[in-house]
Design a protein around this motif. Structure first.
Motif, PDB file in Angstrom:
ATOM      1  N   HIS A  64       0.852  -1.188   0.000  1.00  0.00           N
ATOM      2  CA  HIS A  64       0.000   0.000   0.000  1.00  0.00           C
ATOM      3  C   HIS A  64       0.888   1.239   0.000  1.00  0.00           C
ATOM      4  O   HIS A  64       1.837   1.327   0.775  1.00  0.00           O
ATOM      5  N   PHE A  66       0.885   5.063   0.813  1.00  0.00           N
ATOM      6  CA  PHE A  66       0.096   6.066   1.509  1.00  0.00           C
ATOM      7  C   PHE A  66       0.105   7.397   0.774  1.00  0.00           C
ATOM      8  O   PHE A  66       1.153   7.838   0.306  1.00  0.00           O
ATOM      9  N   ASN A  67      -1.064   8.041   0.719  1.00  0.00           N
ATOM     10  CA  ASN A  67      -1.074   9.431   0.267  1.00  0.00           C
ATOM     11  C   ASN A  67      -0.804  10.291   1.495  1.00  0.00           C
ATOM     12  O   ASN A  67      -0.728   9.789   2.618  1.00  0.00           O
ATOM     13  N   SER A  68      -0.646  11.583   1.337  1.00  0.00           N
ATOM     14  CA  SER A  68      -0.235  12.423   2.466  1.00  0.00           C
ATOM     15  C   SER A  68      -1.268  12.427   3.588  1.00  0.00           C
ATOM     16  O   SER A  68      -0.910  12.437   4.768  1.00  0.00           O
ATOM     17  N   GLN A  69      -2.551  12.384   3.250  1.00  0.00           N
ATOM     18  CA  GLN A  69      -3.604  12.370   4.274  1.00  0.00           C
ATOM     19  C   GLN A  69      -3.551  11.071   5.081  1.00  0.00           C
ATOM     20  O   GLN A  69      -3.643  11.086   6.308  1.00  0.00           O
ATOM     21  N   GLU A  70      -3.414   9.933   4.404  1.00  0.00           N
ATOM     22  CA  GLU A  70      -3.330   8.644   5.104  1.00  0.00           C
ATOM     23  C   GLU A  70      -2.101   8.583   6.000  1.00  0.00           C
ATOM     24  O   GLU A  70      -2.166   8.083   7.120  1.00  0.00           O
TER      25      GLU A  70
END
Length: 81
Positions: A64, A66-70
């Motif tokens: 996975h 991660f995007n910055s929010q995650e």
């Protein structure tokens, strides 16, 4: 001479429901702990195992990302422990 044919339907453990598989696996883990033969990770060996798993997942392309929010939410969760 015996010829083996491949079956496309799952058999044995693979044919069981996920719930039944978890129940059986749990019983095995409990038995190993009771017997004293279960592997218990210390923090160093757990970190090494996790790193190997992450590297393997990235190599296979199944990790996975991660995007910055995650990533921010994950960091907040770990800081609350």
């Amino acid at each position: 001479m015996m010829v083996q044919t491949q079956s496309s339907s799952p058999r044995g453990f693979a044919a069981m429901s996920a719930e039944k598989q978890r129940k059986i696996a749990s019983m095995g883990g409990k038995a190993a702990h009771a017997k004293g033969t279960a592997h218990e990770f210390d923090s160093k060996s757990a970190r090494i195992a996790g790193k190997k798993g992450g590297q393997a997942a990235h190599a296979k392309g199944t990790a996975h990302v991660f995007n910055s929010q995650e990533a921010r939410l994950a960091g907040l969760k770990s800081s609350k422990r």
